[in-house]
Design a protein around this motif. Sequence first.
Motif, PDB file in Angstrom:
ATOM      1  N   LEU C  81       0.813  -1.216   0.000  1.00 60.89           N
ATOM      2  CA  LEU C  81       0.000   0.000   0.000  1.00 60.89           C
ATOM      3  C   LEU C  81       0.844   1.262   0.000  1.00 60.89           C
ATOM      4  CD1 LEU C  81      -2.767  -1.002   2.542  1.00 60.89           C
ATOM      5  CD2 LEU C  81      -3.085  -0.524   0.111  1.00 60.89           C
ATOM      6  N   GLY C  82       2.117   1.130   0.344  1.00 56.68           N
ATOM      7  CA  GLY C  82       2.980   2.305   0.379  1.00 56.68           C
ATOM      8  C   GLY C  82       3.358   2.745   1.787  1.00 56.68           C
ATOM      9  N   ILE C  83       3.357   1.782   2.719  1.00 55.48           N
ATOM     10  CA  ILE C  83       3.800   2.098   4.079  1.00 55.48           C
ATOM     11  C   ILE C  83       5.089   1.324   4.333  1.00 55.48           C
ATOM     12  CG2 ILE C  83       3.216   2.013   6.530  1.00 55.48           C
ATOM     13  CD1 ILE C  83       0.262   1.834   5.671  1.00 55.48           C
ATOM     14  N   SER C  84       6.145   2.003   4.715  1.00 53.45           N
ATOM     15  CA  SER C  84       7.399   1.311   5.002  1.00 53.45           C
ATOM     16  C   SER C  84       7.877   1.707   6.381  1.00 53.45           C
ATOM     17  CB  SER C  84       8.471   1.658   3.971  1.00 53.45           C
ATOM     18  OG  SER C  84       8.283   0.890   2.815  1.00 53.45           O
ATOM     19  N   MET C  85       8.802   0.894   6.926  1.00 51.16           N
ATOM     20  CA  MET C  85       9.270   1.161   8.281  1.00 51.16           C
ATOM     21  C   MET C  85      10.767   0.934   8.371  1.00 51.16           C
ATOM     22  SD  MET C  85       7.613  -0.181  11.811  1.00 51.16           S
ATOM     23  CE  MET C  85       8.331   0.116  13.396  1.00 51.16           C
ATOM     24  N   ILE C  86      11.472   1.888   8.987  1.00 52.03           N
ATOM     25  CA  ILE C  86      12.890   1.703   9.291  1.00 52.03           C
ATOM     26  C   ILE C  86      12.955   1.328  10.759  1.00 52.03           C
ATOM     27  CG2 ILE C  86      15.186   2.747   9.243  1.00 52.03           C
ATOM     28  CD1 ILE C  86      13.774   2.862   6.555  1.00 52.03           C
ATOM     29  N   LEU C 104      15.746  -7.374  -2.418  1.00 57.53           N
ATOM     30  CA  LEU C 104      15.527  -8.689  -1.825  1.00 57.53           C
ATOM     31  C   LEU C 104      14.068  -9.108  -2.001  1.00 57.53           C
ATOM     32  CD1 LEU C 104      17.309 -10.688  -0.291  1.00 57.53           C
ATOM     33  CD2 LEU C 104      16.362  -9.780   1.839  1.00 57.53           C
ATOM     34  N   GLY C 105      13.863 -10.258  -2.600  1.00 56.66           N
ATOM     35  CA  GLY C 105      12.512 -10.761  -2.762  1.00 56.66           C
ATOM     36  C   GLY C 105      11.834 -10.293  -4.030  1.00 56.66           C
ATOM     37  N   ARG C 106      12.449  -9.375  -4.770  1.00 54.88           N
ATOM     38  CA  ARG C 106      11.846  -8.933  -6.047  1.00 54.88           C
ATOM     39  C   ARG C 106      12.968  -8.639  -7.043  1.00 54.88           C
ATOM     40  NH1 ARG C 106      11.064  -2.735  -4.953  1.00 54.88           N
ATOM     41  NH2 ARG C 106      12.618  -2.576  -3.331  1.00 54.88           N
ATOM     42  N   GLU C 107      13.903  -9.581  -7.106  1.00 54.55           N
ATOM     43  CA  GLU C 107      15.064  -9.444  -7.977  1.00 54.55           C
ATOM     44  C   GLU C 107      14.624  -9.405  -9.437  1.00 54.55           C
ATOM     45  OE1 GLU C 107      14.756 -11.577  -5.543  1.00 54.55           O
ATOM     46  OE2 GLU C 107      16.463 -11.292  -4.192  1.00 54.55           O
ATOM     47  N   SER C 108      15.316  -8.609 -10.240  1.00 55.83           N
ATOM     48  CA  SER C 108      15.007  -8.664 -11.675  1.00 55.83           C
ATOM     49  C   SER C 108      15.735  -9.858 -12.273  1.00 55.83           C
ATOM     50  CB  SER C 108      15.442  -7.381 -12.388  1.00 55.83           C
ATOM     51  OG  SER C 108      16.273  -6.625 -11.580  1.00 55.83           O
ATOM     52  N   THR C 109      15.021 -10.584 -13.093  1.00 55.45           N
ATOM     53  CA  THR C 109      15.619 -11.790 -13.669  1.00 55.45           C
ATOM     54  C   THR C 109      15.545 -11.732 -15.178  1.00 55.45           C
ATOM     55  OG1 THR C 109      13.469 -12.862 -13.511  1.00 55.45           O
ATOM     56  CG2 THR C 109      14.992 -13.237 -11.701  1.00 55.45           C
ATOM     57  N   LYS C 110      16.397 -12.570 -15.767  1.00 57.49           N
ATOM     58  CA  LYS C 110      16.427 -12.629 -17.233  1.00 57.49           C
ATOM     59  C   LYS C 110      15.631 -13.824 -17.738  1.00 57.49           C
ATOM     60  CE  LYS C 110      21.232 -11.079 -17.525  1.00 57.49           C
ATOM     61  NZ  LYS C 110      22.576 -11.621 -17.766  1.00 57.49           N
ATOM     62  N   ILE C 154      16.438   3.224   3.911  1.00 54.08           N
ATOM     63  CA  ILE C 154      15.551   4.302   3.457  1.00 54.08           C
ATOM     64  C   ILE C 154      15.364   4.225   1.944  1.00 54.08           C
ATOM     65  CG2 ILE C 154      15.300   6.804   3.217  1.00 54.08           C
ATOM     66  CD1 ILE C 154      16.779   7.021   5.948  1.00 54.08           C
ATOM     67  N   ALA C 155      16.469   4.003   1.235  1.00 54.76           N
ATOM     68  CA  ALA C 155      16.377   3.864  -0.224  1.00 54.76           C
ATOM     69  C   ALA C 155      15.475   2.692  -0.592  1.00 54.76           C
ATOM     70  CB  ALA C 155      17.770   3.682  -0.817  1.00 54.76           C
ATOM     71  N   HIS C 160      10.212   1.102  -2.791  1.00 50.47           N
ATOM     72  CA  HIS C 160       8.892   0.463  -2.725  1.00 50.47           C
ATOM     73  C   HIS C 160       7.786   1.480  -2.976  1.00 50.47           C
ATOM     74  CE1 HIS C 160       9.700  -3.637  -1.386  1.00 50.47           C
ATOM     75  NE2 HIS C 160      10.631  -3.171  -0.595  1.00 50.47           N
ATOM     76  N   HIS C 161       8.154   2.695  -3.357  1.00 53.19           N
ATOM     77  CA  HIS C 161       7.209   3.778  -3.585  1.00 53.19           C
ATOM     78  C   HIS C 161       6.398   4.070  -2.332  1.00 53.19           C
ATOM     79  CE1 HIS C 161       8.259   3.536  -7.774  1.00 53.19           C
ATOM     80  NE2 HIS C 161       8.072   2.243  -7.697  1.00 53.19           N
ATOM     81  N   ALA C 162       7.090   4.162  -1.200  1.00 55.96           N
ATOM     82  CA  ALA C 162       6.398   4.410   0.057  1.00 55.96           C
ATOM     83  C   ALA C 162       5.894   5.843   0.105  1.00 55.96           C
ATOM     84  CB  ALA C 162       7.339   4.152   1.222  1.00 55.96           C
ATOM     85  N   ASP C 163       4.650   5.988   0.557  1.00 55.88           N
ATOM     86  CA  ASP C 163       4.101   7.322   0.774  1.00 55.88           C
ATOM     87  C   ASP C 163       4.193   7.693   2.241  1.00 55.88           C
ATOM     88  OD1 ASP C 163       3.311   7.779  -1.892  1.00 55.88           O
ATOM     89  OD2 ASP C 163       1.672   6.335  -1.581  1.00 55.88           O
ATOM     90  N   LEU C 164       4.254   6.634   3.079  1.00 52.33           N
ATOM     91  CA  LEU C 164       4.354   6.860   4.512  1.00 52.33           C
ATOM     92  C   LEU C 164       5.536   6.059   5.029  1.00 52.33           C
ATOM     93  CD1 LEU C 164       3.150   7.961   7.185  1.00 52.33           C
ATOM     94  CD2 LEU C 164       1.818   5.843   7.311  1.00 52.33           C
ATOM     95  N   LEU C 165       6.461   6.741   5.704  1.00 52.63           N
ATOM     96  CA  LEU C 165       7.664   6.072   6.172  1.00 52.63           C
ATOM     97  C   LEU C 165       7.734   6.230   7.686  1.00 52.63           C
ATOM     98  CD1 LEU C 165      10.237   4.631   5.341  1.00 52.63           C
ATOM     99  CD2 LEU C 165      11.302   6.852   4.968  1.00 52.63           C
TER     100      LEU C 165
END
Lengths: 331, 346, 495
Positions: C81-86, C104-110, C154-155, C160-165
């Motif tokens: 949804l766009g919520i992330s946590m540090i 991690l968990g969404r690696e780009s693959t060929k 943070i990056a 993850h296109h977080a709107d709320l951090l």
Amino acid sequence: MSINPNESVAVSPSIPHHRKITFSHLMNKYGMLFVLIAMVILMSFLSDAFLATQNLINIVRQISFVGIIAMGVTMVIITTGIDLSSGSVVALVSVVAASLAHPGEYPLIIPIAAGLCIGICTGFINGFITAKGKIPAFIATLGMMTAARGLALLYSGGRPIGNLNESFLVLGKGTILGIPFPIVMFILIGIISHLLLSKTKFGKYTYAIGGNEQAAKIAGINVDRYRIMIYAYAGLLTAIAGMMLTARISSGQPSLGLMYELDAIAAAVIGGTSLNGGIGTIPGTIIGALIIGVLNNGLDLLGVSSYWQQILKGAIIAAAVLLDSRKNKRA
Amino acid sequence: MRKNKVWALVFIVTLIAATMAGCGSDKKNASSNEPSDSAKSSSSASAPADGKTGGEKKKLKIGAAMPIFDDKWLSYLYDSMKKAASENDVDLVMVDAKNDNNTQLTQMETFVSEKVDAILLVPVQTEAVDPMLEAAKAANIPVVVVNRKPNESALKDIYAYVGSDSLVAGTIQMEKVAELLGGKGNIGIMNGQLGQEAVVNRTQGNKNVIAKYPDLKLIREATANWQRSEGMTLMENWIQSGEKFDAIVANNDEMAIGAIMALEAAGKLDKTIVAGIDGTVDALDYVKSGKLKVTAFQDPMGQGKVGLETAIKAARGEKIDNKMIDVPFEVITPDNVDVYFKKWGK
Amino acid sequence: MDTEYILELEGVTKEFPGVKALDNIHLKVRKGTVHALMGENGAGKSTLMKIIFGIYTPDRGVIRFKGNPIKLHGSKDAIRLGISMIHQELSPVPHMTVAENIFLGRESTKGFGWINRKKMDQEAGEWLQSLNINIDPRTKMIDLSIANMQMVEIATAVSHHADLLIMDEPTSAITDKEVERLFAIIDSLKKKGVTIIYISHKMDEIFKISDDITVFRDGQCIGTKAAADLTQDTLIQMMVGREIKQVFHKEPADIGEVALSVRNLTRNGKFRDVSFEVRKGEILGIAGLMGSGRTEIIESIFGIVPADAGEIYIKGRKVTIKSPQDAIRYKMGLLTEDRKITGAFLPLSVKDNMIISSIDDFTVKGYIKGKLANDMCRAFVERLNIKTPSLNQTMLNLSGGNQQKVLLGRWLMNNPDILILDEPTRGIDVGAKAEIHKLMSRLAQTGKAIIMISSELPEVLGMSDRILVMHEGVPKGELEREKASQERLMELAYS
């Protein structure tokens, strides 16, 4: 022992005071004893020979060697350690003691002292590496397992060492009041180890280290020193078993004790010693050893194929561990 | 702290003492170290010999890839190979794989790149010979496998296999037992470690013979893992089972000795025939005293000599009819035991 | 649907067995702001954040995100949804690269699962660049400083296109200079329209960066105010609230000679130049926030982790304490902060738990005199009113309060002169708490010197004769009992 009911001990509602002796409580505490008794009853129905005095003596004697080793291993496991080197140390003790026990060379005390010394030293090294080197016991004793077997092969040139002194052979073949010497030692060491573990400071510290090492340190226990002592004791017992076994087969053999470490660990675990540490008793381990002994003997008596024997042994060990984990979860 | 140091010192001294004792006994037991020394000397000593005879005819060079020098039984095999090599005036280069498959493969590849005329191979593990044979085959160098029989597919790629057949061992062992029993009685078989080739075939040999005698009955079969102590335990349990055993036939001598000790303790040895395989020095003592009635001798000298002679044939490109060359087991009984004591140099 | 608020909580309530962690919380967070949460340890901030991040589900109440009510099942939902946590404690995969951690968990693959490393490195680099973070995406995490790891997290959140951090005490483990960098990044995030919920104990930081401040106390939301409308004093007032009248069983004791004194004790990175003394009959309270070095000081006094510099005097004599054994020899006892991790032997019996530190008193030639030990334990069970069906009961089956009393019994059996109690009443019920307080008071009367660490201000104020306040490893001052107040304590602790 229970608290005098006249004393004013308030009981919080969360802990039932008059705990009913339930089936599951009994199973938790004496489960493996029941299993042993059930196996004995079953075997005595299946084979007429099983309950013969000589056969019962055989069972205890056969298991006494692994049983003695298992007592030391029990203590090690209580401290959350493990000892994989027992089998190889048996071999090393066997060839060294045998090489010093030829007739007319040295007095009996020399091979025995050498054997005990090797046991204590290898145990000491295991403990030292684990405690001071902060290396997992699994790795430290795995190293010892390989090294001791290698030393045994090197020392003996890969051959059995025969021609042993009659007085040395008494360790494996002698009897005291008609009871075979290994059984006498099994009982004696069982009593000593049990007292050591349940009635002494050494024992309490063993449980404390396994129960919570961090807390043990803060409670003022020299954890490293006791850990080393525990491994050394395990080594000592292994050496005793190794020499008696050598005397019993009249030959020092570099291939002796193959897989004994696993049987010893199995006996401890079947007997209720928890691999998570802090839990385990010597009587439990003796019951565990007897279960393995009865199983081996009974299946041999019945002529069950060796393949099936292995499968059954594995199943029982797995069941014991399962019981153990269930017990822990409940608590 | 001080106490720890004392302990540490005790440990170090003990370790050093133990190591030195180990080395000491190793020197006493000269034969176990001998192969490596003589292997070196045979290859280096052959260099001047090469110069002497060299000229019109090139001297044959044979590589010998051996599993482990530090083994009592194999040391006799190595010695007889070397003896045969010097008798036939060929250059023998012997290397030690130290019981490691990978080392052995590397050594085989070295032989191939050195372009030896033939290779003698005692595999570390019979299952791992395929890549080694491929390397030799590609370079057209014939391989003679000795002592340890590789699988069927590998057999196609080799010049010959020289060894003693486990099946034969089991057969002659059982035949001798059958003869002693008069073709009648109850048999218990003690297996070595389950699943091994020697166990399967030695036991099969036993069973083939039992099948020929209607009055021989196999009543028990179980493993004692090659071990004397386990043989003893197994025998005790069998005795207690109440079954009457007329013969115990073990896959090796150590288990047979364990059975003898248990039978002796129960006072039943005189009624039971015990048979083993291997003919070890310990076992010969038991044969001599009449407790072990039969053992089968696997002949290291014979295998070494025949192996080398076969390698020479291979190097010369001679054709042979049968690539399975058997160096037969020999039956040892109290009557001929002294001969074998001599073979072991006792 | 567009609203002024990115996040709205209505009546959110969460109970754990025995405690109401959050009680009917109403909170609104304006879009594109930095919203600070303040409150003592245990006030409920962390629980609330875990609810917003989907780790806990609330028992009651509604959460609206961008105006829509949401129900989260795990942090995956929140991230989607766009919520992330540090988190306060970072948990990177140490032996993987920065890029690998970010993706991690969404690696780009060929295709066929082959990792497209080049593309990942490039994209990670772009994300880092966009925040002005200068880290090579091919560096291994383990080679980064904690501050840089934080930047990577943070990056990751931004990627993850977080709107709320949500940032939980992000400055607790980094240096002042790194804090500046962090604030610059927070600024640039704000400019991108990202909303930040910022949890911290540090007043100066909060006033520096936040737009709105919400104060929590005892699981309740006390109020939200614009930072500009608050001063340090008014904020402390909000945090302390009305004086909660609670009776503490502190009775006067005769204060005698100095039992323990500490001079310039320093442990690098944990605390420095700590000096204090405690007298016979006295209860010295040590206050301060978590991480202020309180526990570390007593760890060093007790020899668990020896200090790097400074001196310890016992009854005026200089001593060297290298291990707990030394400390026990000098007649000290330590009730540790975390009962289960560093105190109790859970699989062992009540009796064994009690006698373990004074075992020599019951032991003749290594052999334990069972009757003597039993009598002694029974006496202590009675004296401390420990509720256990038998001495052989497994420690595991006792309630927290009773476990704590058993451990207290362990040290009392040893008859120490100096008793150190780290959070002696944390997590135990009110009754047991009062009993322990009464006992402390009685012990002081018998001439024992007591050091007590506590996060509960009323407890510190109620029980201590004197209070040492720690802040970020440095002692900020000592307060006499008569002069101590919650406001004064807070001021020192948060300074």
